[in-house]
Scaffold this active site. Structure first.
Site, PDB file in Angstrom:
ATOM      1  N   SER A 115       0.861  -1.193   0.000  1.00 24.30           N
ATOM      2  CA  SER A 115       0.000   0.000   0.000  1.00 24.30           C
ATOM      3  C   SER A 115       0.893   1.238   0.000  1.00 24.30           C
ATOM      4  O   SER A 115       2.045   1.170   0.459  1.00 24.30           O
ATOM      5  CB  SER A 115      -0.850   0.002   1.273  1.00 24.30           C
ATOM      6  OG  SER A 115      -1.484   1.256   1.447  1.00 24.30           O
ATOM      7  N   TYR A 161      -1.874  -1.210  10.569  1.00 26.16           N
ATOM      8  CA  TYR A 161      -1.985  -1.477   9.127  1.00 26.16           C
ATOM      9  C   TYR A 161      -0.768  -0.908   8.386  1.00 26.16           C
ATOM     10  O   TYR A 161      -0.125  -1.611   7.600  1.00 26.16           O
ATOM     11  CB  TYR A 161      -3.279  -0.867   8.583  1.00 26.16           C
ATOM     12  CG  TYR A 161      -3.450  -1.068   7.096  1.00 26.16           C
ATOM     13  CD1 TYR A 161      -3.734  -2.339   6.577  1.00 26.16           C
ATOM     14  CD2 TYR A 161      -3.306  -0.008   6.200  1.00 26.16           C
ATOM     15  CE1 TYR A 161      -3.881  -2.530   5.212  1.00 26.16           C
ATOM     16  CE2 TYR A 161      -3.458  -0.199   4.838  1.00 26.16           C
ATOM     17  CZ  TYR A 161      -3.744  -1.457   4.342  1.00 26.16           C
ATOM     18  OH  TYR A 161      -3.881  -1.648   2.984  1.00 26.16           O
TER      19      TYR A 161
HETATM   20  N1  LIG Z   1      -8.795  -0.769  -1.058  1.00 27.01           N
HETATM   21  C1  LIG Z   1      -7.790   0.042  -0.782  1.00 27.01           C
HETATM   22  O1  LIG Z   1      -7.977   1.277  -0.691  1.00 27.01           O
HETATM   23  C2  LIG Z   1      -6.397  -0.523  -0.636  1.00 27.01           C
HETATM   24  C3  LIG Z   1      -5.311   0.377  -0.705  1.00 27.01           C
HETATM   25  C4  LIG Z   1      -4.025  -0.123  -0.570  1.00 27.01           C
HETATM   26  C5  LIG Z   1      -3.821  -1.476  -0.379  1.00 27.01           C
HETATM   27  N2  LIG Z   1      -4.885  -2.332  -0.309  1.00 27.01           N
HETATM   28  C6  LIG Z   1      -4.603  -3.761  -0.100  1.00 27.01           C
HETATM   29  O2  LIG Z   1      -5.179  -4.504  -1.144  1.00 27.01           O
HETATM   30  C7  LIG Z   1      -5.391  -5.854  -0.703  1.00 27.01           C
HETATM   31  C8  LIG Z   1      -6.774  -6.296  -1.133  1.00 27.01           C
HETATM   32  O3  LIG Z   1      -7.728  -5.541  -0.435  1.00 27.01           O
HETATM   33  P1  LIG Z   1      -9.053  -4.981  -1.114  1.00 27.01           P
HETATM   34  O4  LIG Z   1      -8.978  -3.518  -1.093  1.00 27.01           O
HETATM   35  O5  LIG Z   1      -9.319  -5.673  -2.372  1.00 27.01           O
HETATM   36  O6  LIG Z   1     -10.112  -5.383   0.036  1.00 27.01           O
HETATM   37  P2  LIG Z   1     -11.295  -6.447   0.095  1.00 27.01           P
HETATM   38  O7  LIG Z   1     -12.265  -6.179  -1.010  1.00 27.01           O
HETATM   39  O8  LIG Z   1     -11.788  -6.388   1.493  1.00 27.01           O
HETATM   40  O9  LIG Z   1     -10.574  -7.834  -0.185  1.00 27.01           O
HETATM   41  C9  LIG Z   1      -9.823  -8.501   0.810  1.00 27.01           C
HETATM   42  C10 LIG Z   1      -9.671  -9.957   0.424  1.00 27.01           C
HETATM   43  O10 LIG Z   1      -8.905 -10.608   1.446  1.00 27.01           O
HETATM   44  C11 LIG Z   1      -9.593 -11.810   1.837  1.00 27.01           C
HETATM   45  N3  LIG Z   1      -9.331 -12.132   3.223  1.00 27.01           N
HETATM   46  C12 LIG Z   1      -9.580 -11.356   4.309  1.00 27.01           C
HETATM   47  N4  LIG Z   1      -9.271 -12.024   5.435  1.00 27.01           N
HETATM   48  C13 LIG Z   1      -8.828 -13.249   5.055  1.00 27.01           C
HETATM   49  C14 LIG Z   1      -8.375 -14.401   5.770  1.00 27.01           C
HETATM   50  N5  LIG Z   1      -8.322 -14.423   7.110  1.00 27.01           N
HETATM   51  N6  LIG Z   1      -8.000 -15.489   5.054  1.00 27.01           N
HETATM   52  C15 LIG Z   1      -8.073 -15.484   3.698  1.00 27.01           C
HETATM   53  N7  LIG Z   1      -8.480 -14.432   2.973  1.00 27.01           N
HETATM   54  C16 LIG Z   1      -8.860 -13.328   3.646  1.00 27.01           C
HETATM   55  C17 LIG Z   1     -11.076 -11.497   1.603  1.00 27.01           C
HETATM   56  O11 LIG Z   1     -11.805 -12.703   1.356  1.00 27.01           O
HETATM   57  P3  LIG Z   1     -12.770 -13.465   2.421  1.00 27.01           P
HETATM   58  O12 LIG Z   1     -13.421 -12.415   3.257  1.00 27.01           O
HETATM   59  O13 LIG Z   1     -13.713 -14.217   1.526  1.00 27.01           O
HETATM   60  O14 LIG Z   1     -11.848 -14.367   3.186  1.00 27.01           O
HETATM   61  C18 LIG Z   1     -11.003 -10.680   0.325  1.00 27.01           C
HETATM   62  O15 LIG Z   1     -10.987 -11.523  -0.797  1.00 27.01           O
HETATM   63  C19 LIG Z   1      -5.165  -5.852   0.800  1.00 27.01           C
HETATM   64  O16 LIG Z   1      -3.896  -6.389   1.090  1.00 27.01           O
HETATM   65  C20 LIG Z   1      -5.208  -4.364   1.161  1.00 27.01           C
HETATM   66  O17 LIG Z   1      -4.457  -4.088   2.305  1.00 27.01           O
HETATM   67  C21 LIG Z   1      -6.166  -1.875  -0.446  1.00 27.01           C
END
Ligand SMILES: NC(=O)c1ccc[n+]([C@@H]2O[C@H](COP(=O)([O-])OP(=O)(O)OC[C@H]3O[C@@H](n4cnc5c(N)ncnc54)[C@H](OP(=O)(O)O)[C@@H]3O)[C@@H](O)[C@H]2O)c1
Length: 260
Positions: free
Chosen positions: A139, A152
């Protein structure tokens, strides 16, 4: 992506957001996939759209869930995994002292421990083959401290540091290692990490779609880039934070997250 340089990929957190977008892009490019997350129905829905998809339901904060993924990476009877996308992650916003300690442990376990162990097994499997691709989702929060998102930001600083180290350590090995550092991206992250307030704090042009982030990340790992910061706004923020004195960066980060 047109012609992918990998034929089989494993994507964690493939049930929503950036991971789901990565899975859709890989599926359209004809890449076989192992999709990992806890929500089976979501993974099944993606699997139904593409051939050669394995659904691996696993909670990566548990030893059994993590072991299942490590075993799949080491399997000799199933197709070799040539690309690993460590994407699963979540955050916890709010004052550090108020955070649920169990939740913080799960956050560290997923964002750091699972990502490290999966990276380790992936590299061990790829080294003898002399080729492979590892894309770790970090991130832009990894570039400076994150008041009110402290754990985080610290987990993501770990991810960027580990990934850059591996990129350099594995130079010449045939394994390409990339840290994808998105900024604000519309996904379920905001509701799960309790950062929905950011949607009113930041204008729409500061946000990206999961689809665009996934596209940039996959291009970057295929090209062997060490770090990918997707989008012009995020690139500018990352550059500014590199040149801003650390004390000032801390203050600005605090103002940005406390405006909620
Ligand atoms: N969105 C943003 O603004 C942003 C910015 C920078 C970085 N990121 C990073 O991008 C990545 C993806 O996040 P996203 O934004 O796409 O959020 P998201 O839509 O909430 O997706 C998160 C994913 O992680 C899975 N997950 C959560 N807990 C888990 C566990 N205990 N075991 C296995 N899988 C798990 C969830 O699936 P289940 O709930 O089905 O397990 C889901 O598929 C993350 O690493 C986040 O930190 C996001």
């Amino acid at each position: 992506m047109k012609k992918a340089p990998f034929s089989h990929a494993l994507v964690t957190g493939a049930s929503s957001g950036i991971g789901e977008a990565v899975a859709n892009k890989l599926g359209k490019a004809g890449v076989g996939m192992v999709l990992v997350a806890r929500r089976k129905d979501r993974l099944d829905a993606i699997a139904a759209r593409f051939p050669s998809v394995e659904v691996l339901v696993a909670d990566l904060t548990t030893s059994s869930g993590l072991s299942a993924v490590l075993e799949r990476l080491g399997s000799t009877s199933l197709p070799n995994i040539e690309l690993v996308v460590n994407n699963a992650g979540f955050g916890t916003s709010g004052p550090f002292a108020d955070a649920d300690p169990e939740r913080l442990s799960r956050e560290i376990s997923l964002n750091i421990n699972a990502l490290t162990r999966i990276s380790h097994e992936a590299v061990r499997q790829m080294l003898p083959r002399g080729r492979g691709y590892l894309l770790n989702v970090s991130s832009i929060a990894s570039f400076q401290p994150g008041p009110d998102l402290a754990v985080y930001a610290a987990t993501k600083a770990f991810v960027t540091s580990l990934t850059e180290s591996l990129h350099e350590e594995l130079r010449g090995s045939g394994i390409r290692v990339t840290a994808l550092c998105p900024g604000l991206t519309h996904t379920e992250f905001q509701s799960i990490s309790n950062t929905s307030g950011l949607e009113s704090n930041f204008p729409e042009f500061a946000w990206m779609s999961a689809d665009d982030v996934a596209r940039d990340g996959l291009r970057a790992v295929a090209a062997g880039k060490a770090i990918c910061v997707p989008g012009l706004v995020n690139k500018s923020l990352a550059t500014v934070s590199t040149f801003t004195p650390r004390g000032l960066a801390r203050r600005i980060a605090g103002l940005a997250t406390r405006l909620r």
